[in-house]
Motif scaffolding. Structure first.
Motif, PDB file in Angstrom:
ATOM      1  N   PRO A  72      -4.725  -2.591  17.971  1.00  0.00           N
ATOM      2  CA  PRO A  72      -3.836  -3.127  16.934  1.00  0.00           C
ATOM      3  C   PRO A  72      -4.492  -4.288  16.184  1.00  0.00           C
ATOM      4  O   PRO A  72      -5.280  -5.044  16.759  1.00  0.00           O
ATOM      5  CB  PRO A  72      -2.615  -3.611  17.721  1.00  0.00           C
ATOM      6  CG  PRO A  72      -2.737  -2.973  19.078  1.00  0.00           C
ATOM      7  CD  PRO A  72      -4.212  -2.818  19.319  1.00  0.00           C
ATOM      8  N   ILE A  73      -4.144  -4.409  14.908  1.00  0.00           N
ATOM      9  CA  ILE A  73      -4.641  -5.512  14.093  1.00  0.00           C
ATOM     10  C   ILE A  73      -3.495  -6.003  13.214  1.00  0.00           C
ATOM     11  O   ILE A  73      -2.774  -5.208  12.618  1.00  0.00           O
ATOM     12  CB  ILE A  73      -5.857  -5.086  13.240  1.00  0.00           C
ATOM     13  CG1 ILE A  73      -6.352  -6.267  12.379  1.00  0.00           C
ATOM     14  CG2 ILE A  73      -5.552  -3.870  12.376  1.00  0.00           C
ATOM     15  CD1 ILE A  73      -7.665  -6.002  11.666  1.00  0.00           C
ATOM     16  N   LEU A  74      -3.299  -7.314  13.164  1.00  0.00           N
ATOM     17  CA  LEU A  74      -2.244  -7.927  12.351  1.00  0.00           C
ATOM     18  C   LEU A  74      -2.875  -8.578  11.130  1.00  0.00           C
ATOM     19  O   LEU A  74      -3.802  -9.384  11.253  1.00  0.00           O
ATOM     20  CB  LEU A  74      -1.470  -8.963  13.165  1.00  0.00           C
ATOM     21  CG  LEU A  74      -0.384  -9.745  12.419  1.00  0.00           C
ATOM     22  CD1 LEU A  74       0.704  -8.814  11.877  1.00  0.00           C
ATOM     23  CD2 LEU A  74       0.226 -10.821  13.321  1.00  0.00           C
ATOM     24  N   LEU A  75      -2.347  -8.265   9.931  1.00  0.00           N
ATOM     25  CA  LEU A  75      -2.866  -8.763   8.662  1.00  0.00           C
ATOM     26  C   LEU A  75      -1.953  -9.864   8.119  1.00  0.00           C
ATOM     27  O   LEU A  75      -0.729  -9.683   8.055  1.00  0.00           O
ATOM     28  CB  LEU A  75      -2.970  -7.632   7.643  1.00  0.00           C
ATOM     29  CG  LEU A  75      -3.613  -6.321   8.113  1.00  0.00           C
ATOM     30  CD1 LEU A  75      -3.608  -5.291   6.983  1.00  0.00           C
ATOM     31  CD2 LEU A  75      -5.032  -6.555   8.617  1.00  0.00           C
ATOM     32  N   LEU A  76      -2.541 -10.977   7.699  1.00  0.00           N
ATOM     33  CA  LEU A  76      -1.803 -12.098   7.120  1.00  0.00           C
ATOM     34  C   LEU A  76      -2.128 -12.220   5.638  1.00  0.00           C
ATOM     35  O   LEU A  76      -3.304 -12.198   5.249  1.00  0.00           O
ATOM     36  CB  LEU A  76      -2.156 -13.409   7.824  1.00  0.00           C
ATOM     37  CG  LEU A  76      -2.063 -13.437   9.349  1.00  0.00           C
ATOM     38  CD1 LEU A  76      -2.416 -14.828   9.877  1.00  0.00           C
ATOM     39  CD2 LEU A  76      -0.686 -13.011   9.827  1.00  0.00           C
ATOM     40  N   HIS A  77      -1.100 -12.360   4.829  1.00  0.00           N
ATOM     41  CA  HIS A  77      -1.305 -12.484   3.379  1.00  0.00           C
ATOM     42  C   HIS A  77      -1.697 -13.908   3.008  1.00  0.00           C
ATOM     43  O   HIS A  77      -1.817 -14.789   3.870  1.00  0.00           O
ATOM     44  CB  HIS A  77      -0.045 -12.046   2.625  1.00  0.00           C
ATOM     45  CG  HIS A  77       1.170 -12.867   2.936  1.00  0.00           C
ATOM     46  ND1 HIS A  77       1.363 -14.139   2.449  1.00  0.00           N
ATOM     47  CD2 HIS A  77       2.277 -12.595   3.691  1.00  0.00           C
ATOM     48  CE1 HIS A  77       2.520 -14.612   2.863  1.00  0.00           C
ATOM     49  NE2 HIS A  77       3.093 -13.712   3.638  1.00  0.00           N
ATOM     50  N   GLY A  78      -1.871 -14.130   1.714  1.00  0.00           N
ATOM     51  CA  GLY A  78      -2.331 -15.424   1.234  1.00  0.00           C
ATOM     52  C   GLY A  78      -1.219 -16.335   0.758  1.00  0.00           C
ATOM     53  O   GLY A  78      -0.088 -16.281   1.240  1.00  0.00           O
ATOM     54  N   ARG A  79      -1.520 -17.146  -0.237  1.00  0.00           N
ATOM     55  CA  ARG A  79      -0.643 -18.232  -0.664  1.00  0.00           C
ATOM     56  C   ARG A  79       0.590 -17.769  -1.434  1.00  0.00           C
ATOM     57  O   ARG A  79       1.652 -18.398  -1.353  1.00  0.00           O
ATOM     58  CB  ARG A  79      -1.445 -19.192  -1.566  1.00  0.00           C
ATOM     59  CG  ARG A  79      -0.668 -20.364  -2.117  1.00  0.00           C
ATOM     60  CD  ARG A  79      -1.481 -21.082  -3.182  1.00  0.00           C
ATOM     61  NE  ARG A  79      -1.774 -20.219  -4.313  1.00  0.00           N
ATOM     62  CZ  ARG A  79      -2.541 -20.560  -5.339  1.00  0.00           C
ATOM     63  NH1 ARG A  79      -3.127 -21.738  -5.353  1.00  0.00           N
ATOM     64  NH2 ARG A  79      -2.749 -19.722  -6.337  1.00  0.00           N
ATOM     65  N   THR A  80       0.503 -16.638  -2.167  1.00  0.00           N
ATOM     66  CA  THR A  80       1.521 -16.364  -3.179  1.00  0.00           C
ATOM     67  C   THR A  80       2.278 -15.064  -2.994  1.00  0.00           C
ATOM     68  O   THR A  80       3.456 -14.992  -3.333  1.00  0.00           O
ATOM     69  CB  THR A  80       0.871 -16.358  -4.587  1.00  0.00           C
ATOM     70  OG1 THR A  80       0.074 -17.539  -4.749  1.00  0.00           O
ATOM     71  CG2 THR A  80       1.929 -16.326  -5.671  1.00  0.00           C
ATOM     72  N   TRP A  81       1.641 -14.012  -2.453  1.00  0.00           N
ATOM     73  CA  TRP A  81       2.240 -12.685  -2.505  1.00  0.00           C
ATOM     74  C   TRP A  81       2.471 -12.099  -1.117  1.00  0.00           C
ATOM     75  O   TRP A  81       1.703 -12.332  -0.185  1.00  0.00           O
ATOM     76  CB  TRP A  81       1.341 -11.730  -3.316  1.00  0.00           C
ATOM     77  CG  TRP A  81       0.949 -12.280  -4.644  1.00  0.00           C
ATOM     78  CD1 TRP A  81      -0.299 -12.686  -5.030  1.00  0.00           C
ATOM     79  CD2 TRP A  81       1.804 -12.526  -5.766  1.00  0.00           C
ATOM     80  NE1 TRP A  81      -0.276 -13.150  -6.313  1.00  0.00           N
ATOM     81  CE2 TRP A  81       1.002 -13.068  -6.795  1.00  0.00           C
ATOM     82  CE3 TRP A  81       3.169 -12.333  -5.998  1.00  0.00           C
ATOM     83  CZ2 TRP A  81       1.519 -13.419  -8.036  1.00  0.00           C
ATOM     84  CZ3 TRP A  81       3.681 -12.686  -7.236  1.00  0.00           C
ATOM     85  CH2 TRP A  81       2.862 -13.219  -8.240  1.00  0.00           C
ATOM     86  N   SER A  82       3.518 -11.292  -1.012  1.00  0.00           N
ATOM     87  CA  SER A  82       3.870 -10.591   0.219  1.00  0.00           C
ATOM     88  C   SER A  82       2.752  -9.661   0.673  1.00  0.00           C
ATOM     89  O   SER A  82       1.919  -9.204  -0.115  1.00  0.00           O
ATOM     90  CB  SER A  82       5.159  -9.785  -0.022  1.00  0.00           C
ATOM     91  OG  SER A  82       5.306  -8.727   0.892  1.00  0.00           O
ATOM     92  N   SER A  83       2.770  -9.331   1.955  1.00  0.00           N
ATOM     93  CA  SER A  83       1.776  -8.407   2.510  1.00  0.00           C
ATOM     94  C   SER A  83       1.908  -6.998   1.957  1.00  0.00           C
ATOM     95  O   SER A  83       0.936  -6.240   1.970  1.00  0.00           O
ATOM     96  CB  SER A  83       1.910  -8.351   4.043  1.00  0.00           C
ATOM     97  OG  SER A  83       1.331  -9.477   4.649  1.00  0.00           O
ATOM     98  N   VAL A  84       3.093  -6.620   1.475  1.00  0.00           N
ATOM     99  CA  VAL A  84       3.290  -5.228   1.045  1.00  0.00           C
ATOM    100  C   VAL A  84       2.470  -4.898  -0.198  1.00  0.00           C
ATOM    101  O   VAL A  84       1.683  -3.946  -0.184  1.00  0.00           O
ATOM    102  CB  VAL A  84       4.785  -4.922   0.859  1.00  0.00           C
ATOM    103  CG1 VAL A  84       4.970  -3.541   0.253  1.00  0.00           C
ATOM    104  CG2 VAL A  84       5.504  -5.005   2.207  1.00  0.00           C
ATOM    105  N   PRO A  85       2.592  -5.639  -1.312  1.00  0.00           N
ATOM    106  CA  PRO A  85       1.698  -5.335  -2.438  1.00  0.00           C
ATOM    107  C   PRO A  85       0.235  -5.639  -2.133  1.00  0.00           C
ATOM    108  O   PRO A  85      -0.664  -4.965  -2.644  1.00  0.00           O
ATOM    109  CB  PRO A  85       2.230  -6.219  -3.568  1.00  0.00           C
ATOM    110  CG  PRO A  85       2.967  -7.314  -2.884  1.00  0.00           C
ATOM    111  CD  PRO A  85       3.549  -6.701  -1.655  1.00  0.00           C
TER     112      PRO A  85
END
Length: 413
Positions: free
Chosen positions: A136-149
């Motif tokens: 398994p790998i968990l992805l973290l988004h950045g400063r402004t946008w959700s992980s989905v887009p």
């Protein structure tokens, strides 16, 4: 006589002041109280607007009809029942964006705040005991946008039928044999803001630990430290700083970390807020913009206009209001020397937010005694995973996760 005249004038003056105090000061005090109450009310309204601006009307929700979506019942509470996924911008407007994803609600271990987590082909979780190659790998988004887009652009079976090439990193990692998950920090996409209305680095670190523990449990990897070490954490941009802070924790629930397009800079020191203030914070909110959504695409020829436009539209649908970060001084604790686990540092060679001389500083100061890899991807800027040639990043991540890496004390991950 002059003395008597001065005394008379002084007495008249005192009498006049007493009359003014008797008749006018109560009115002035009342007016002052009304003004203070109105100001407090306005500030309260602004703070409430900042928190609730992320919550469109429930009746507009149409995500629940998706056959590909599942809400986890494994972690629910009264608080999560009140802050439902369908009442977020992503939950009410993101049916097409969520195509092909499984949506879960995981409660924070600290305050039970519901966090939205996204999986892919994960409704029936594979146990590590049944497949020892599970990673398994968990992805973290950045400063402004959700992980989905960010991590599932143009993904899902509906888009595949349209013929538009997928730019979903989650789908790409799944094809490489990994089990990807992504999460939204508080105030982003499918996760409601909390009572403060702000995003804080160390709060994100704690929420990441909650989600990692949930992933380990559902895949039967929580029974021993050796199994937890099969998990990998990836953070992009400002999310890479969160991932680095997670990696610096003494009891981290994962075995490898990937800092991708990290904005780490040892020369940047975020200021602390004053200890003592009288004024309440003037919490206002700002709308995100189309131009802000495509600002990461800076190299001509690396992404066609249509997918760039579709990313901007998806980003604005999931996060119409900009999440406000505070207590950024907590990022001052990022110290590469405190990272003692296998680490991949990766960035595009023309990333304006991750210049190579700073990436060198990050890589060269990582803790000793663990395998570490530094990869520079040519002709790429900040959002490598969305660009033409993004397969290079996918292969690099899969290779790092799947291949054995030495950690502290000769332990192989």
């Amino acid at each position: 006589m002059p003395t008597l005249e001065r005394s008379f004038r002084f007495g008249i003056g005192n009498l006049w002041i007493s009359i003014m105090t008797l008749f006018f000061l109560p009115s002035a005090a009342a007016a002052s109280r009304r003004l203070a109450a109105r100001t407090f009310s306005q500030r309260s309204a602004i703070r409430a607007m900042a928190v609730l601006a992320n919550v469109p009307p429930r009746e507009s929700s149409h995500v629940s009809s998706l056959s590909t979506r599942s809400l986890s019942s494994e972690a629910t509470s009264d608080k999560s029942a009140a802050l439902i996924f369908e009442a977020t911008p992503l939950g009410s407007n993101g049916a097409d964006l969520l195509d092909g994803l499984d949506v879960y609600t995981v409660n924070s271990k600290d305050d039970e705040h519901p966090l939205s987590v996204y999986g892919i082909q994960s409704e029936t979780p594979v146990k590590y005991q049944d497949n020892s190659k599970l990673r398994p790998i968990l992805l973290l988004h950045g400063r402004t946008w959700s992980s989905v887009p960010v991590y599932h652009l143009l993904g899902g079976p509906k888009n595949a039928a349209s013929g538009e090439p997928s730019r979903s990193l989650m789908e790409a990692l799944l094809e490489e044999g990994l089990q990807p998950y992504a999460m939204d920090f508080r105030g982003f996409g499918g996760t409601h803001a909390d009572e403060t209305g702000y995003v804080e680095p160390m709060r994100c670190v704690s929420d990441v630990e909650s989600v990692l523990a949930w992933i380990a449990q559902r895949h039967g990897m929580d029974s021993s430290a050796d199994l937890v070490d099969k998990l990998t954490l990836l953070g992009w941009s400002q999310g890479a700083l969160v991932a680095q802070l997670n990696a610096q924790q003494p009891a981290r629930p994962f075995g490898k970390v990937i800092v991708y397009g990290s904005i780490y800079d040892p020369l940047v020191r975020y200021p602390r807020e004053p200890l003592y203030t009288l004024n309440k914070p003037n919490a206002t909110y700002m709308e995100n913009t189309f131009d802000a959504a495509i600002e990461d695409f800076t190299l001509e020829g690396t992404i066609p206009p249509q997918p760039a436009k579709l990313f901007a539209e998806a980003a604005l649908a999931s996060d119409p209001i900009k999440a406000v970060w505070r207590h950024l001084y907590q990022f001052n604790n990022c110290d590469p020397a405190r990272v003692h686990l296998p680490t991949l540092v990766v960035a595009g060679d023309q990333d304006p937010y991750a210049p190579l001389h700073v990436q060198q500083e990050l890589f060269c100061n990582l803790g000793r005694g663990c395998d570490r890899t530094w990869s520079i991807l040519a002709d790429c800027d900040h959002a490598v995973h969305l660009l033409e040639g993004r397969e290079r990043l996918t292969k690099l991540i899969a290779s790092f996760v799947n291949n054995g890496k030495q950690g502290e004390y000769g332990k192989i991950y």
